[in-house]
Design an enzyme around this catalytic site. Structure first.
Site, mmCIF file in Angstrom:
data_model
loop_
_atom_site.group_PDB
_atom_site.id
_atom_site.type_symbol
_atom_site.label_atom_id
_atom_site.label_comp_id
_atom_site.label_asym_id
_atom_site.label_seq_id
_atom_site.Cartn_x
_atom_site.Cartn_y
_atom_site.Cartn_z
ATOM 1 N N TYR A 154 -77.610 -39.030 17.700
ATOM 2 C CA TYR A 154 -78.711 -40.153 18.173
ATOM 3 C C TYR A 154 -77.707 -41.362 18.357
ATOM 4 C CZ TYR A 154 -81.918 -36.173 18.983
ATOM 5 O OH TYR A 154 -82.482 -35.225 19.101
ATOM 6 N N SER A 155 -77.547 -41.971 19.345
ATOM 7 C CA SER A 155 -77.120 -43.317 19.398
ATOM 8 C C SER A 155 -78.216 -44.336 18.669
ATOM 9 C CB SER A 155 -77.029 -43.990 20.895
ATOM 10 O OG SER A 155 -76.115 -43.111 21.584
ATOM 11 N N CYS A 333 -73.095 -44.932 29.089
ATOM 12 C CA CYS A 333 -73.943 -44.296 28.308
ATOM 13 C C CYS A 333 -75.140 -43.461 29.026
ATOM 14 C CB CYS A 333 -74.111 -44.931 26.881
ATOM 15 S SG CYS A 333 -74.992 -43.872 25.656
ATOM 16 N N GLU A 373 -69.681 -42.602 26.574
ATOM 17 C CA GLU A 373 -70.509 -41.437 25.485
ATOM 18 C C GLU A 373 -71.702 -40.787 26.288
ATOM 19 O OE1 GLU A 373 -69.896 -41.739 21.256
ATOM 20 O OE2 GLU A 373 -72.114 -42.551 21.528
ATOM 21 N N TYR A 375 -74.022 -37.350 27.382
ATOM 22 C CA TYR A 375 -74.454 -36.150 26.804
ATOM 23 C C TYR A 375 -75.468 -35.371 27.726
ATOM 24 C CZ TYR A 375 -77.780 -39.831 25.411
ATOM 25 O OH TYR A 375 -78.608 -40.959 25.373
HETATM 26 P P1 FAD Z 1 -82.398 -28.148 21.621
HETATM 27 O O1 FAD Z 1 -83.354 -27.422 20.971
HETATM 28 O O2 FAD Z 1 -80.921 -28.282 21.213
HETATM 29 O O3 FAD Z 1 -82.143 -27.688 23.244
HETATM 30 C C1 FAD Z 1 -81.108 -28.087 23.996
HETATM 31 C C2 FAD Z 1 -80.526 -26.959 24.588
HETATM 32 O O4 FAD Z 1 -81.702 -26.341 25.429
HETATM 33 C C3 FAD Z 1 -79.522 -27.025 25.299
HETATM 34 O O5 FAD Z 1 -77.970 -26.937 24.667
HETATM 35 C C4 FAD Z 1 -79.345 -26.031 26.594
HETATM 36 O O6 FAD Z 1 -78.862 -24.957 26.198
HETATM 37 C C5 FAD Z 1 -81.117 -25.868 26.583
HETATM 38 N N1 FAD Z 1 -81.440 -26.644 27.786
HETATM 39 C C6 FAD Z 1 -81.629 -28.077 27.729
HETATM 40 N N2 FAD Z 1 -82.152 -28.251 29.054
HETATM 41 C C7 FAD Z 1 -82.423 -27.169 29.830
HETATM 42 C C8 FAD Z 1 -82.886 -26.727 30.947
HETATM 43 N N3 FAD Z 1 -83.226 -27.801 31.868
HETATM 44 N N4 FAD Z 1 -83.083 -25.484 31.100
HETATM 45 C C9 FAD Z 1 -82.532 -24.310 30.568
HETATM 46 N N5 FAD Z 1 -82.148 -24.793 29.213
HETATM 47 C C10 FAD Z 1 -81.899 -26.137 28.734
HETATM 48 N N6 FAD Z 1 -80.602 -38.150 22.918
HETATM 49 C C11 FAD Z 1 -81.890 -39.075 23.144
HETATM 50 O O7 FAD Z 1 -82.677 -38.793 23.207
HETATM 51 N N7 FAD Z 1 -81.185 -40.232 22.680
HETATM 52 C C12 FAD Z 1 -80.119 -40.793 22.242
HETATM 53 O O8 FAD Z 1 -79.892 -42.027 22.016
HETATM 54 C C13 FAD Z 1 -78.995 -39.594 22.346
HETATM 55 N N8 FAD Z 1 -77.773 -40.284 21.737
HETATM 56 C C14 FAD Z 1 -76.828 -39.121 21.977
HETATM 57 C C15 FAD Z 1 -75.477 -39.234 21.344
HETATM 58 C C16 FAD Z 1 -74.688 -38.376 21.431
HETATM 59 C C17 FAD Z 1 -73.026 -38.912 21.045
HETATM 60 C C18 FAD Z 1 -74.623 -37.045 21.747
HETATM 61 C C19 FAD Z 1 -73.811 -36.220 21.939
HETATM 62 C C20 FAD Z 1 -76.062 -36.730 22.087
HETATM 63 C C21 FAD Z 1 -77.082 -37.667 22.029
HETATM 64 N N9 FAD Z 1 -78.353 -37.555 22.564
HETATM 65 C C22 FAD Z 1 -79.240 -38.545 22.445
HETATM 66 C C23 FAD Z 1 -78.786 -35.914 22.898
HETATM 67 C C24 FAD Z 1 -79.357 -35.141 21.430
HETATM 68 O O9 FAD Z 1 -78.007 -35.212 20.643
HETATM 69 C C25 FAD Z 1 -79.701 -33.844 21.757
HETATM 70 O O10 FAD Z 1 -78.868 -33.143 22.275
HETATM 71 C C26 FAD Z 1 -81.103 -33.832 22.385
HETATM 72 O O11 FAD Z 1 -82.218 -34.641 21.782
HETATM 73 C C27 FAD Z 1 -81.761 -32.419 22.688
HETATM 74 O O12 FAD Z 1 -81.771 -31.918 21.210
HETATM 75 P P2 FAD Z 1 -82.966 -30.768 20.903
HETATM 76 O O13 FAD Z 1 -82.452 -30.466 19.525
HETATM 77 O O14 FAD Z 1 -84.201 -31.405 21.019
HETATM 78 O O15 FAD Z 1 -82.670 -29.864 21.954
#
Ligand code: FAD
Ligand code: A2P
Length: 375
Positions: A154-155, A333, A373, A375
């Site tokens: 997360y940023s 971003c 950046e 994602y």
């Molecule tokens: P997970 O449980 O990991 O689920 C994600 C997975 O669900 C995906 O990989 C995909 O397989 C599946 N999926 C997602 N959407 C769909 C869809 N529509 N249909 C079917 N499958 C789907 N997030 C923020 O909110 N704020 C930030 O500031 C932020 N900064 C980031 C900075 C960087 C450098 C990076 C790389 C990412 C950033 N993110 C940010 C994104 C964050 O890291 C997570 O990826 C995001 O919160 C989702 O994680 P999760 O565990 O909730 O989802």
């Protein structure tokens, strides 16, 4: 007689050490007085010569020999060399405590986006970070295979001084991931965990990570920011650093350049930190421009949803005039999907000026002026 002559000669010789001693004492007394008057002795003089005071002497500073001294070596360090990275690794994370967790959206907005702050005090070493870095969050619980959840990045949305300016907190801006699959609503693991935290909850945090999105050190840089949704997080940190009065007092970094934020959101109610940015704009109209693309309320010239790349095209001439200045940096971003659109808009804008974006973009990157950046 011969005996008494010898006595006189020997007696005279015996006085020589006394006379030498006498002159030595007079000399010493003089030096001591001088030391009291000037406040320094030979040792302190040597120390003074070896300290940075020497570097202040223009003639000395210009000599090549000085370049070999440690002081010069540190001055020649790469920019951001001192920025901390991976102080806490995912296998040995820091445990932060939630201090607040509130909605960053207004009534009528789509989805759920939270502003969450963690207390970082008590770390050994301290968990320090700078604007533009990210951190890892390890959600509580286990994945389907019974293993701890992998960290999500997360940023960081706060400056190094934190929202309370005490230098011991970190804030995030998190959208809860939700999507439909086979008629069922799926909640993202880590984003849901974060959005549902309460003050007092303990959270495993790794990092800080990343040097891609750091701000330049020069106060007269120009900063163009292109953000969609939570991609605003690092930009909020930059804008606080540039325009928040207590921040300016704290760090004595007086931004003198032009900042221009392009922000993409689906609805007006989804514009994150909008009131703060409007306030900065009203206080610093010469230094900050703020352009919004509200996709579900505004249309682009083709009648489609208004995205930030459409705004980039509208202002292409001014943007490219800024890019021609080597002091201008561009930060991107948010949604990965916005990158091709931005690229296309930049290519169109560049060609209108007789420039080839496919050549220009790598050059900007190499010069450390294109920061992305997504994602
Ligand atoms: P997970 O449980 O990991 O689920 C994600 C997975 O669900 C995906 O990989 C995909 O397989 C599946 N999926 C997602 N959407 C769909 C869809 N529509 N249909 C079917 N499958 C789907 N997030 C923020 O909110 N704020 C930030 O500031 C932020 N900064 C980031 C900075 C960087 C450098 C990076 C790389 C990412 C950033 N993110 C940010 C994104 C964050 O890291 C997570 O990826 C995001 O919160 C989702 O994680 P999760 O565990 O909730 O989802
Ligand atoms: P939309 O969802 O209306 O298509 P948020 O994360 O709060 O949903 O905001 C993301 C913003 O970025 C929305 O306005 C979204 O528009 C917009 N967006 C979606 N896809 C793109 C894209 N490919 N390029 C630029 N902006 C996009």
């Amino acid at each position: 007689m011969a005996y008494s002559e010898t006595k006189v000669v020997l007696g005279g010789l015996a006085h020589i050490p006394i006379i030498i001693g006498f002159f030595y004492l007079i000399r010493r007394q003089y030096s001591f007085g001088a030391m009291l008057r000037t406040g320094k002795n030979a040792l302190s003089e040597k120390v003074t010569k070896a300290t940075p005071a020497k570097a202040a002497t223009p003639a000395k500073a210009a000599t090549p020999a000085k370049a070999a001294t440690p002081a010069k070596a540190s001055a020649a360090k790469k920019p951001h060399a001192d920025v901390p990275v991976n102080t806490y690794k995912p296998k040995a994370p820091f445990t932060g405590t939630v201090t607040e967790n509130y909605s960053a959206l207004r009534d009528g907005a789509i989805g759920k986006v939270q502003h969450i702050t963690f207390d970082l005090s008590g770390g050994d070493p301290d968990f320090k970070y700078v604007e533009g870095q990210s951190c890892g969050i390890l959600a509580a619980g286990e994945d389907a295979k019974g293993k701890p959840h992998r960290p999500r990045l997360y940023s960081i949305a706060s400056t190094r001084y934190g929202d309370n300016f005490a230098g011991n907190t970190l804030s995030l801006c998190v959208r809860q991931l939700q999507y439909e699959k086979d008629g069922e609503t799926i909640n993202g693991v880590c984003s849901t965990y974060l959005c549902n935290l309460s003050p007092g909850d303990k959270v495993k945090i790794s990092g800080p990570v990343g040097k891609e999105m750091l701000l330049p050190e020069e106060e007269d840089s120009n900063i163009i920011m292109l953000a969609t949704g939570t991609g605003i997080a690092p930009m909020r940190a930059y804008l606080r650093r540039m325009f928040e009065p207590t921040e300016i007092e704290k760090h004595q970094w007086n931004f003198k350049g032009k900042a221009w934020l392009f922000m993409g959101a689906p609805k007006t109610a989804n514009l994150l930190y909008d009131a703060d940015f409007e306030h900065y704009k009203s206080k610093f109209p010469e230094n900050l421009r703020y352009t919004k693309a509200i996709s579900r309320e505004q249309n682009n010239t083709k009648g489609g949803r208004m995205y930030i790349q459409d705004r980039v095209l509208e202002h292409a001439e001014e943007i490219f005039n800024m890019i021609e200045n080597p002091k201008t940096h561009i930060y991107l971003c948010g949604l990965k999907g916005m990158e091709p659109g931005i690229d296309e808009a930049m290519a169109t804008a560049a060609s209108a000026k007789g420039l080839d974006w496919s050549e220009l973009r790598p050059k900007l990157r190499k010069a450390g002026r294109w920061h992305a950046e997504t994602y």
